[in-house]
Scaffold this motif. Structure first.
Motif, PDB file in Angstrom:
ATOM      1  N   ALA A 179       0.786  -1.466   0.127  1.00 46.86           N
ATOM      2  CA  ALA A 179      -0.113   0.117  -0.024  1.00 46.86           C
ATOM      3  C   ALA A 179       0.792   1.245   0.174  1.00 46.86           C
ATOM      4  O   ALA A 179       0.365   2.262  -0.585  1.00 46.86           O
ATOM      5  N   ASP A 180       1.917   1.191   0.617  1.00 47.51           N
ATOM      6  CA  ASP A 180       2.928   2.462   0.615  1.00 47.51           C
ATOM      7  C   ASP A 180       3.881   2.217  -0.101  1.00 47.51           C
ATOM      8  O   ASP A 180       4.977   1.594   0.277  1.00 47.51           O
ATOM      9  N   PRO A 181       4.246   3.020  -1.198  1.00 43.84           N
ATOM     10  CA  PRO A 181       5.501   2.949  -2.102  1.00 43.84           C
ATOM     11  C   PRO A 181       6.723   3.220  -1.255  1.00 43.84           C
ATOM     12  O   PRO A 181       7.797   3.085  -2.065  1.00 43.84           O
ATOM     13  N   ASP A 182       6.772   3.933  -0.079  1.00 45.38           N
ATOM     14  CA  ASP A 182       7.808   4.306   0.501  1.00 45.38           C
ATOM     15  C   ASP A 182       8.426   3.147   1.894  1.00 45.38           C
ATOM     16  O   ASP A 182       9.338   3.542   2.134  1.00 45.38           O
ATOM     17  N   ALA A 183       7.608   2.385   1.748  1.00 45.14           N
ATOM     18  CA  ALA A 183       7.611   1.119   2.819  1.00 45.14           C
ATOM     19  C   ALA A 183       8.733   0.246   2.179  1.00 45.14           C
ATOM     20  O   ALA A 183       8.527  -0.452   1.022  1.00 45.14           O
ATOM     21  N   ALA A 184       9.447  -0.272   2.995  1.00 49.19           N
ATOM     22  CA  ALA A 184      10.600  -1.339   2.828  1.00 49.19           C
ATOM     23  C   ALA A 184      10.844  -2.212   4.079  1.00 49.19           C
ATOM     24  O   ALA A 184      11.728  -2.288   4.734  1.00 49.19           O
TER      25      ALA A 184
END
Length: 194
Positions: free
Chosen positions: A102-107
């Motif tokens: 859901a979050d393109p900044d999540a890793a």
């Protein structure tokens, strides 16, 4: 002059078949032969590239491409999830997988985020897409997703909405930043490819 960039997804591997994050396995028996038979369909290109994964290098070789491997063209670094199936990770870390999707900044895997991948791929694209003539690259499906989203000006959420089957080609034709996209042609049956 017009630039034509064709991105080819790698042939099927046991990892791809099991929805396993790349673990460095080779393409399946017979997949190299299918790729090899498609080599005659590829028009000559001035430049050939490949992602650095085993499956991309083997597919490029089967296609008869003498491909260089620029670092910016590698697939998504999924950190500690490498070699595990999405089902396994989802069962153990459901919140982490949900956040990652859901979050393109999540890793949460400790690797790179989707946004970081897309930024890296766009750096490569800025050079490849500005070169006159033909470019062919055998790349991971997520690389194709990143380029499609970028050239269409789609929001980052579109990244996960692009399906990229094995051994298919996506062609980008254009100049001066205006692109047309021809998506998902199966290499083994498309005589008008690239």
């Amino acid at each position: 002059m017009t630039s034509r960039v064709t991105l080819i997804s790698p042939a099927i591997t046991p990892s791809l078949r099991r929805a396993r994050f790349d673990d460095g396995d080779s393409i399946e028996d017979g997949a190299g032969a299918r790729a090899g038979s498609a080599a005659v369909l590829l028009r000559a290109a001035e430049r050939a590239f490949a992602s650095s994964s085993v499956r991309c290098r083997e597919t490029a070789s089967a296609l008869g491409l003498d491909a260089s491997e620029p670092p910016d063209l590698s697939g998504l670094d999924v950190g500690r999830w490498r070699g595990r199936t999405l089902e396994e990770v989802g069962a153990e870390e459901p919140e982490a997988v949900a956040r990652w999707l859901a979050d393109p900044d999540a890793a949460p895997h400790g690797g790179e985020s989707v946004r970081e991948l897309c930024a890296r791929i766009v750096r490569w694209w800025e050079t490849a897409g500005s070169a006159d003539g033909r470019t062919v690259a055998v790349v991971e499906p997520e690389v194709v997703r990143a380029v499609v989203a970028h050239v269409l000006g789609a929001p980052m959420s579109a990244f996960w909405r692009v399906d990229v089957p094995p051994l298919t080609a996506t062609e980008f034709t254009g100049r001066s930043g205006r692109w047309n996209v021809r998506v998902g042609h199966v290499l083994a049956t498309s005589p008008d490819l690239v």
